[in-house]
Enzyme design. Structure first.
Site, PDB file in Angstrom:
ATOM      1  N   ALA A   2     -33.995  -1.265 -17.460  1.00  0.00           N
ATOM      2  CA  ALA A   2     -34.742  -2.668 -18.213  1.00  0.00           C
ATOM      3  C   ALA A   2     -34.689  -3.882 -17.331  1.00  0.00           C
ATOM      4  O   ALA A   2     -34.165  -3.982 -16.514  1.00  0.00           O
ATOM      5  CB  ALA A   2     -34.229  -2.559 -19.453  1.00  0.00           C
ATOM      6  N   THR A   3     -35.542  -4.624 -17.846  1.00  0.00           N
ATOM      7  CA  THR A   3     -35.724  -5.919 -17.149  1.00  0.00           C
ATOM      8  C   THR A   3     -35.484  -6.903 -18.480  1.00  0.00           C
ATOM      9  O   THR A   3     -36.000  -6.753 -19.523  1.00  0.00           O
ATOM     10  CB  THR A   3     -37.153  -6.448 -16.832  1.00  0.00           C
ATOM     11  N   ASP A 111     -19.622   2.073 -19.681  1.00  0.00           N
ATOM     12  CA  ASP A 111     -20.246   1.429 -18.345  1.00  0.00           C
ATOM     13  C   ASP A 111     -19.487  -0.033 -18.416  1.00  0.00           C
ATOM     14  O   ASP A 111     -20.302  -1.072 -18.283  1.00  0.00           O
ATOM     15  CB  ASP A 111     -21.649   1.348 -18.395  1.00  0.00           C
TER      16      ASP A 111
END
Length: 168
Positions: A2-3, A111
């Site tokens: 994603a941005t 993560d």
């Protein structure tokens, strides 16, 4: 995947960050993982987990809105040199508290890395539940957000259990 954009919420007079699924990745892998991240984040309410303000779609792409953290990632802070022990312990306590809360809710982040730990003053925020494993009341069943048995996450930070192919 994603941005993230910096935006200004004119209704509430605050800066926010908007995370939008990249169109090229949506075409390849679909939006399911990103939508699962939105749902997972929406169910987490903890002072050290970056909250979700809103979500939706624009031009067929899912997005979600979160607070803009005026600070730096732990990675950026560590690039300036080692932290004093007292400061490192304080960060780890808040991070551990956030992870314990997520685990109690049936969510394993998978993560945790310096880029996903945001610091604002002396406050820690855990971000990016995009590859989390979810086994919780708000899901229909055990759900791996990655959607497949393919290893996901940042290789330098992947748990040994994943490298060894164990279920977790």
């Amino acid at each position: 995947m994603a941005t993230v954009y910096l935006a200004h919420d004119v209704r509430h007079g605050r800066d926010v960050a908007i995370k939008v699924l990249r169109r090229d990745l949506a075409a390849i892998v679909g939006a399911d993982r990103f939508i699962a991240e939105i749902r997972t984040t929406a169910h987490l309410r903890h002072p050290h987990i970056l909250p979700l303000f809103d979500s939706g779609t624009v031009d067929g792409l899912p997005y979600y809105v979160m607070p803009f953290i005026d600070g730096a990632s732990l990675r950026r802070v560590l690039q300036q040199g080692p932290l004093p022990v007292r400061e490192a312990v304080a960060i780890l306590r808040e991070l551990a508290d956030a992870l314990a809360y997520a685990h109690a809710a049936g969510i394993v982040h998978r993560d945790v890395k310096p880029d996903n730990v945001l610091l604002s003053g002396r406050h820690v925020f855990l971000a990016d539940f995009g590859v989390a494993r979810v086994v919780a009341a708000h899901t229909e069943a055990d759900q791996t957000v990655s959607g497949t048995s393919v290893m996901v996450g940042t290789p330098a930070y992947i748990a040994p259990e994943i490298w060894e192919g164990e279920e977790f």
